[in-house]
Design a protein around this motif. Sequence first.
Motif, PDB file in Angstrom:
ATOM      1  N   VAL A  35     -43.153  29.752  52.987  1.00 35.12           N
ATOM      2  CA  VAL A  35     -42.672  28.691  53.879  1.00 35.12           C
ATOM      3  C   VAL A  35     -43.882  27.940  54.414  1.00 35.12           C
ATOM      4  CG1 VAL A  35     -41.392  28.202  56.001  1.00 35.12           C
ATOM      5  CG2 VAL A  35     -40.623  30.035  54.485  1.00 35.12           C
ATOM      6  N   PRO A  36     -44.102  26.733  53.924  1.00 34.77           N
ATOM      7  CA  PRO A  36     -45.323  25.996  54.276  1.00 34.77           C
ATOM      8  C   PRO A  36     -45.511  25.830  55.791  1.00 34.77           C
ATOM      9  CG  PRO A  36     -44.160  24.877  52.507  1.00 34.77           C
ATOM     10  CD  PRO A  36     -43.282  26.000  52.944  1.00 34.77           C
ATOM     11  N   ASP A  37     -44.405  25.540  56.530  1.00 30.34           N
ATOM     12  CA  ASP A  37     -44.542  25.357  57.985  1.00 30.34           C
ATOM     13  C   ASP A  37     -45.113  26.582  58.677  1.00 30.34           C
ATOM     14  OD1 ASP A  37     -43.257  23.070  57.487  1.00 30.34           O
ATOM     15  OD2 ASP A  37     -41.428  23.554  58.614  1.00 30.34           O
ATOM     16  N   LEU A  38     -44.818  27.737  58.102  1.00 32.66           N
ATOM     17  CA  LEU A  38     -45.308  28.986  58.686  1.00 32.66           C
ATOM     18  C   LEU A  38     -46.647  29.383  58.092  1.00 32.66           C
ATOM     19  CD1 LEU A  38     -42.302  31.522  58.609  1.00 32.66           C
ATOM     20  CD2 LEU A  38     -43.388  30.564  60.629  1.00 32.66           C
ATOM     21  N   GLY A  39     -46.871  28.893  56.873  1.00 33.17           N
ATOM     22  CA  GLY A  39     -48.044  29.344  56.123  1.00 33.17           C
ATOM     23  C   GLY A  39     -47.919  30.813  55.762  1.00 33.17           C
ATOM     24  N   ARG A  40     -46.662  31.292  55.663  1.00 30.99           N
ATOM     25  CA  ARG A  40     -46.455  32.718  55.382  1.00 30.99           C
ATOM     26  C   ARG A  40     -45.315  32.909  54.380  1.00 30.99           C
ATOM     27  NH1 ARG A  40     -48.856  35.859  59.478  1.00 30.99           N
ATOM     28  NH2 ARG A  40     -47.541  37.681  59.086  1.00 30.99           N
ATOM     29  N   TRP A  41     -45.311  34.095  53.805  1.00 37.20           N
ATOM     30  CA  TRP A  41     -44.201  34.487  52.933  1.00 37.20           C
ATOM     31  C   TRP A  41     -43.104  35.115  53.786  1.00 37.20           C
ATOM     32  CZ3 TRP A  41     -44.089  33.538  47.710  1.00 37.20           C
ATOM     33  CH2 TRP A  41     -45.278  33.065  47.160  1.00 37.20           C
ATOM     34  N   VAL A  42     -41.874  34.723  53.534  1.00 35.65           N
ATOM     35  CA  VAL A  42     -40.740  35.260  54.293  1.00 35.65           C
ATOM     36  C   VAL A  42     -39.865  36.071  53.337  1.00 35.65           C
ATOM     37  CG1 VAL A  42     -38.686  34.641  55.640  1.00 35.65           C
ATOM     38  CG2 VAL A  42     -40.761  33.280  55.844  1.00 35.65           C
ATOM     39  N   TRP A  43     -39.357  37.178  53.826  1.00 29.48           N
ATOM     40  CA  TRP A  43     -38.453  38.004  53.018  1.00 29.48           C
ATOM     41  C   TRP A  43     -37.117  37.288  52.905  1.00 29.48           C
ATOM     42  CZ3 TRP A  43     -39.632  43.685  52.543  1.00 29.48           C
ATOM     43  CH2 TRP A  43     -38.803  44.295  51.583  1.00 29.48           C
ATOM     44  N   THR A  44     -36.723  36.985  51.683  1.00 28.76           N
ATOM     45  CA  THR A  44     -35.463  36.270  51.432  1.00 28.76           C
ATOM     46  C   THR A  44     -34.750  36.962  50.261  1.00 28.76           C
ATOM     47  OG1 THR A  44     -36.636  34.719  49.993  1.00 28.76           O
ATOM     48  CG2 THR A  44     -36.314  34.007  52.260  1.00 28.76           C
ATOM     49  N   THR A  45     -33.994  38.001  50.551  1.00 28.37           N
ATOM     50  CA  THR A  45     -33.324  38.760  49.482  1.00 28.37           C
ATOM     51  C   THR A  45     -32.398  37.851  48.669  1.00 28.37           C
ATOM     52  OG1 THR A  45     -33.354  40.764  50.812  1.00 28.37           O
ATOM     53  CG2 THR A  45     -31.735  40.678  49.029  1.00 28.37           C
ATOM     54  N   PHE A  46     -31.680  36.967  49.353  1.00 29.79           N
ATOM     55  CA  PHE A  46     -30.681  36.147  48.675  1.00 29.79           C
ATOM     56  C   PHE A  46     -31.305  34.799  48.292  1.00 29.79           C
ATOM     57  CE2 PHE A  46     -28.474  39.577  50.645  1.00 29.79           C
ATOM     58  CZ  PHE A  46     -27.465  39.887  49.760  1.00 29.79           C
ATOM     59  N   HIS A  47     -30.952  33.715  48.954  1.00 29.64           N
ATOM     60  CA  HIS A  47     -31.560  32.425  48.616  1.00 29.64           C
ATOM     61  C   HIS A  47     -32.780  32.175  49.504  1.00 29.64           C
ATOM     62  CE1 HIS A  47     -27.386  31.859  47.113  1.00 29.64           C
ATOM     63  NE2 HIS A  47     -28.001  31.166  46.169  1.00 29.64           N
ATOM     64  N   PRO A  48     -33.664  31.270  49.106  1.00 26.30           N
ATOM     65  CA  PRO A  48     -34.864  30.987  49.914  1.00 26.30           C
ATOM     66  C   PRO A  48     -34.521  30.551  51.335  1.00 26.30           C
ATOM     67  CG  PRO A  48     -35.011  29.895  47.777  1.00 26.30           C
ATOM     68  CD  PRO A  48     -33.654  30.522  47.835  1.00 26.30           C
ATOM     69  N   TYR A  49     -33.332  30.015  51.556  1.00 29.10           N
ATOM     70  CA  TYR A  49     -32.971  29.547  52.902  1.00 29.10           C
ATOM     71  C   TYR A  49     -32.253  30.625  53.711  1.00 29.10           C
ATOM     72  CZ  TYR A  49     -28.766  28.651  50.129  1.00 29.10           C
ATOM     73  OH  TYR A  49     -27.708  28.792  49.279  1.00 29.10           O
ATOM     74  N   GLN A  50     -32.114  31.825  53.158  1.00 29.58           N
ATOM     75  CA  GLN A  50     -31.518  32.948  53.906  1.00 29.58           C
ATOM     76  C   GLN A  50     -32.635  33.937  54.245  1.00 29.58           C
ATOM     77  OE1 GLN A  50     -28.657  33.270  50.644  1.00 29.58           O
ATOM     78  NE2 GLN A  50     -26.988  33.489  52.111  1.00 29.58           N
ATOM     79  N   TRP A  51     -33.039  33.939  55.509  1.00 28.89           N
ATOM     80  CA  TRP A  51     -34.182  34.755  55.942  1.00 28.89           C
ATOM     81  C   TRP A  51     -33.704  36.116  56.439  1.00 28.89           C
ATOM     82  CZ3 TRP A  51     -38.242  31.496  59.151  1.00 28.89           C
ATOM     83  CH2 TRP A  51     -38.629  30.380  58.393  1.00 28.89           C
ATOM     84  N   ASP A  52     -34.211  37.170  55.821  1.00 27.02           N
ATOM     85  CA  ASP A  52     -33.801  38.521  56.232  1.00 27.02           C
ATOM     86  C   ASP A  52     -34.261  38.811  57.657  1.00 27.02           C
ATOM     87  OD1 ASP A  52     -33.352  38.450  53.465  1.00 27.02           O
ATOM     88  OD2 ASP A  52     -33.601  40.614  53.296  1.00 27.02           O
ATOM     89  N   LEU A  53     -33.347  39.399  58.420  1.00 29.41           N
ATOM     90  CA  LEU A  53     -33.675  39.737  59.812  1.00 29.41           C
ATOM     91  C   LEU A  53     -34.454  41.046  59.878  1.00 29.41           C
ATOM     92  CD1 LEU A  53     -30.256  38.771  61.414  1.00 29.41           C
ATOM     93  CD2 LEU A  53     -32.455  37.643  61.849  1.00 29.41           C
ATOM     94  N   ASN A  54     -35.328  41.123  60.844  1.00 25.88           N
ATOM     95  CA  ASN A  54     -36.168  42.310  61.018  1.00 25.88           C
ATOM     96  C   ASN A  54     -35.511  43.254  62.024  1.00 25.88           C
ATOM     97  OD1 ASN A  54     -38.133  44.180  61.485  1.00 25.88           O
ATOM     98  ND2 ASN A  54     -39.517  42.767  62.574  1.00 25.88           N
ATOM     99  N   TRP A  55     -34.740  44.197  61.504  1.00 23.18           N
ATOM    100  CA  TRP A  55     -33.985  45.106  62.372  1.00 23.18           C
ATOM    101  C   TRP A  55     -34.863  46.169  63.019  1.00 23.18           C
ATOM    102  CZ3 TRP A  55     -29.069  44.840  64.195  1.00 23.18           C
ATOM    103  CH2 TRP A  55     -28.261  43.835  63.657  1.00 23.18           C
ATOM    104  N   SER A  56     -36.140  46.235  62.637  1.00 23.95           N
ATOM    105  CA  SER A  56     -36.993  47.185  63.354  1.00 23.95           C
ATOM    106  C   SER A  56     -37.379  46.600  64.714  1.00 23.95           C
ATOM    107  CB  SER A  56     -38.229  47.541  62.525  1.00 23.95           C
ATOM    108  OG  SER A  56     -39.093  46.433  62.461  1.00 23.95           O
ATOM    109  N   ASN A  57     -37.050  45.340  64.924  1.00 23.90           N
ATOM    110  CA  ASN A  57     -37.266  44.694  66.219  1.00 23.90           C
ATOM    111  C   ASN A  57     -35.994  44.846  67.061  1.00 23.90           C
ATOM    112  OD1 ASN A  57     -37.529  42.945  68.362  1.00 23.90           O
ATOM    113  ND2 ASN A  57     -38.237  41.199  67.118  1.00 23.90           N
ATOM    114  N   GLU A  58     -36.087  45.569  68.173  1.00 26.80           N
ATOM    115  CA  GLU A  58     -34.866  45.859  68.946  1.00 26.80           C
ATOM    116  C   GLU A  58     -34.260  44.601  69.550  1.00 26.80           C
ATOM    117  OE1 GLU A  58     -37.901  46.902  69.561  1.00 26.80           O
ATOM    118  OE2 GLU A  58     -38.301  47.286  71.686  1.00 26.80           O
TER     119      GLU A  58
END
Length: 651
Positions: free
Chosen positions: A245-268
């Motif tokens: 994701v260029p705006d972030l300058g980072r890779w995002v986990w997207t199991t499904f489509h690039p526009y579906q961002w996996d949520l980080n459930w280790s964050n309460e």
Amino acid sequence: MQNVRHLDPEARNLFLEARAACERPLSALPEAEQTIFLLRLERWFQNLVDGLRPVYGDRPEFGSFVSTLVRDMAEGFAARPDALRELDLERDLTPDWFQRESMLGYVFYVDRFAGTLEGVEEHLDYLTELDVTYVHLMSVLHARDGENDGGYAVQDYREVQPELGDRDDLQHVCTVLREQGISVCVDVVLNHSSDQHEWARRARAGETRYLDYFHTFEDRTAPDAFEESLNEVFPDLAPGNFTFVPDLGRWVWTTFHPYQWDLNWSNENVFLEINRIMLDLANLGVEVFRLDAVAFMWKRLGSNCQNQPEVHDLLQALRACSKIATPSVAHKAEAIVGPDDLVHYLGTGRRYGKVSNIAYHNSLMVHYWSSLASRDVRLMTHALREFPRTPASIAWATYIRCHDDIGWAIDDDDAAAVGLSGDAHRTFLTDYYAGHFEGSHARGAVFAENPRTGDRRVSGSAASLAGLELALEEDDDLLTALSIERLLLGHALMFSFGGVPLVYMGDELGMTNAYEYTRDPEIADDNRYLHRPRMDWARAERRRLEETVEGRLFRSLHGLVRARRRTPHLHAATSTDVLDSGNSRVFAFVRPHPLGNLVALFNFADRPQTLSTELLARRGLEQPYDQITQRYLDVQSGQISLSPYGRLWLI
Ligand code: GLC
């Protein structure tokens, strides 16, 4: 006032702290209501803590997290409308409400069925005519603009998709349906939000709090390491599991489509947010949450990042939250995984019966289509016989078609046990249903071909897969009749197997593939739209004419609904024991009930079949009576006969 001795010592301390935190939000309520909340809190608190502890328990702030969570629940309860609080009480008394033989689900996209939420109310008659008691309204929550995976890329879980109406309309439709005895089910996508959700926007704007809501990586090191053991859900449409994701300058986990961002459930905080969303939707009147894509919620290096134990813990905790604050709500897990993984979503071991109330029985669906194609039930019988036991308090969601593709989840060991090769059989099934196999009447399409693994799935409506499309095109009466019988066989199977049967919109009328999706560039590359038709109301009118396909199907299907309602053996708490019928074309199971056994028989062949009455006599059915046709069977000859694709529910 409360006897908290059944809580373990840590839970007891947490409970006392949490109880103090809910005093303020509860204070506006009459004392009796406060007591009810606190009793429920106490009843479900150990389940809650047992779910949360393995995931978040080692954090120094665990206690205050639990208190915040409980305070949120108290606020949700305080804001709950009276009618729903009454429903909560009613369901405290009838915890088996979703297991009953009177349950019948109907599943549709709101826009495709009725245009808007208000439109759903206008078609209430249609639902009551079919004796529906549960509707899964799809794509209701506000999805991102443009591509959105059929609504499964949510931009705002608290808003309704603007074209369908608003929150008031959702509340209204829930109320009107509830008054008719129909429960509303809505999706809550747990694995991901969309890249347009406020959380994602704020992450892109540089707020670290929200960056932590997702799994992001500064370079490819971690993604590459994970990829080694990950699968691809959409290998052709959206290859890989990470998106730069260029705006972030980072890779995002997207199991499904690039526009579906996996949520980080280790964050309460993610847990807190989702719980608040569920409280909010429950207070609008949603009675069942379809928890989407749950298998993927927890990531572990070196694994395929599906079905991790933390997922079951998180789901147990979420369910405890509903039990405390909005107890009339049931949770349905969408985990389309193999049997050994699936049972954990209903709870095994220390989580027995505590994880979800309902889970999709994907294997039943797969084996129905598999046996239809092979005209042989040995694989189905073996696989479903081996199926692990499930708690008596749960229900399967049984179905033969849904809005997704069919993946041939056939276990290699099961195939080998009946002399088949798993690979060869899966190849056969795709070829058969894509209509490429000699003698196949099916009209489906290959979905998500993966050249790396050879995996190919199938799209297509139930009617087209069952041969009706071809039959109508060729004006072939015999094939039309056989296709109708195949569809009724499938419905009789899923109506009696044990759980909430889900009729997928259009199947009750034999609606065939909808090819027009190819003209819409936003969805043209996703052939799952073949089986996501718009309701054809003119066609639905034809159900009133006896000899039409619509009339024949609708009437017989409704006959099955009524037969189900008069058959207490079909309550989901009664076990389902698969039998070897002694005939390789006839699938059989018994539902052992205090009223006596029910033996169900299904002929998967286009020829009549016979069976020895021994099978029934051994289960005490000397004079078998068919609950579907309401007739005694003639067993003088020592044989029972089944018509092509015939089905019997014998008591
Ligand atoms: C579920 C939905 C499917 C969607 C996926 C990602 O499997 O049923 O339609 O593509 O989740 O949200």
